[in-house]
Design an enzyme around this catalytic site. Structure first.
Site, PDB file in Angstrom:
ATOM      1  N   HIS A 234     -35.325  38.310   6.878  1.00 33.29           N
ATOM      2  CA  HIS A 234     -36.004  37.146   6.343  1.00 33.29           C
ATOM      3  C   HIS A 234     -36.668  35.901   7.543  1.00 33.29           C
ATOM      4  O   HIS A 234     -35.717  35.897   8.364  1.00 33.29           O
ATOM      5  CB  HIS A 234     -34.761  36.235   5.582  1.00 33.29           C
ATOM      6  CG  HIS A 234     -34.720  37.000   4.580  1.00 33.29           C
ATOM      7  ND1 HIS A 234     -33.834  38.019   4.356  1.00 33.29           N
ATOM      8  CD2 HIS A 234     -35.561  37.234   3.169  1.00 33.29           C
ATOM      9  CE1 HIS A 234     -34.148  39.045   3.099  1.00 33.29           C
ATOM     10  NE2 HIS A 234     -34.583  38.270   2.400  1.00 33.29           N
TER      11      HIS A 234
ATOM     12  N   SER B  16     -37.746  37.315  -2.130  1.00 33.72           N
ATOM     13  CA  SER B  16     -37.193  36.270  -1.249  1.00 33.72           C
ATOM     14  C   SER B  16     -38.039  35.458  -0.179  1.00 33.72           C
ATOM     15  O   SER B  16     -37.542  34.604   0.689  1.00 33.72           O
ATOM     16  CB  SER B  16     -36.065  36.738  -0.659  1.00 33.72           C
ATOM     17  OG  SER B  16     -36.356  38.178   0.233  1.00 33.72           O
TER      18      SER B  16
ATOM     19  N   ASP C 237     -30.398  38.379   9.662  1.00 35.01           N
ATOM     20  CA  ASP C 237     -29.970  39.684   9.227  1.00 35.01           C
ATOM     21  C   ASP C 237     -31.338  40.977   9.154  1.00 35.01           C
ATOM     22  O   ASP C 237     -31.621  41.935   8.607  1.00 35.01           O
ATOM     23  CB  ASP C 237     -30.261  39.882   7.324  1.00 35.01           C
ATOM     24  CG  ASP C 237     -31.611  39.098   7.102  1.00 35.01           C
ATOM     25  OD1 ASP C 237     -32.961  38.311   8.217  1.00 35.01           O
ATOM     26  OD2 ASP C 237     -31.777  37.886   5.770  1.00 35.01           O
TER      27      ASP C 237
END
Length: 187
Positions: free
Chosen positions: A159, A7, A156
């Site tokens: 990221h 990601s 979060d």
């Protein structure tokens, strides 16, 4: 260039065109390097998942890439997968790239301190060991300059935001440029 990762490459939570591979490509082009970066980042990928799809990704490119940016391991540490398993998967991917003669920039990962010193020591050593063994270029920690700055992270706390991606790209693009300067482009 093939950007092969999780990601952090895929651009999780970002708008189209804001991923790390996009930012690196833009910086390379701004610096006069007409590079195209193919983003093969898949959110959620562990090193095992990457190992399973690497050959497929390489085989489905129009030609052999001049360079691979390899960035996996973050999901391994989040899932507390044993460092020996992560090392085996990363080694297998480096073997594939070495057999194909493709130079690599490894973007490393580090274990958080809450997993304990034994885990962190074993996990954190994977990327420098592989870089030395395979003569790869190492960017030691992909989230360097970002992880300790909440304003550069999404909600979060893992990221990067678009400004966080810019920080990483500012640091990583020169590493990619230096590696590109040492290789001859494939036809």
């Amino acid at each position: 260039i093939l950007a092969f990762g999780d990601s952090l490459y895929a651009g999780y939570g970002l708008s189209r065109g804001q991923s790390l591979p996009d930012a690196i490509q833009n910086r390379l082009r701004r610096d006069g390097i007409n590079a195209t970066i193919v983003n093969a980042g898949v959110s959620g990928d562990t090193s095992a998942a990457g190992r399973q799809r690497l050959a497929f990704a390489l085989d489905n490119l129009p030609r052999t890439p001049d360079l691979v940016m390899l960035g996996l391991g973050g999901n391994d540490v989040l899932r507390q997968i044993g460092p020996a398993e992560t090392r085996a998967n990363m080694t297998a991917m480096m073997d594939v790239l070495a057999k194909r003669g493709i130079p690599v920039v490894l973007t490393g990962m580090k274990a958080p301190p809450n997993l304990g010193p034994d885990y962190a020591t074993a996990f954190d050593a994977i990327w420098p060991d592989l870089a030395q063994r395979y003569d790869a270029t190492l960017y030691p920690f992909i989230l360097d300059g970002v992880i300790d700055h909440p304003a550069l992270l999404q909600a979060d706390h893992v990221h990067p935001t678009a400004p966080g991606i810019d920080v990483i790209a500012t640091r990583l693009a020169p590493v990619v440029e230096r590696r590109l300067s040492t290789i001859s482009p494939a036809d």
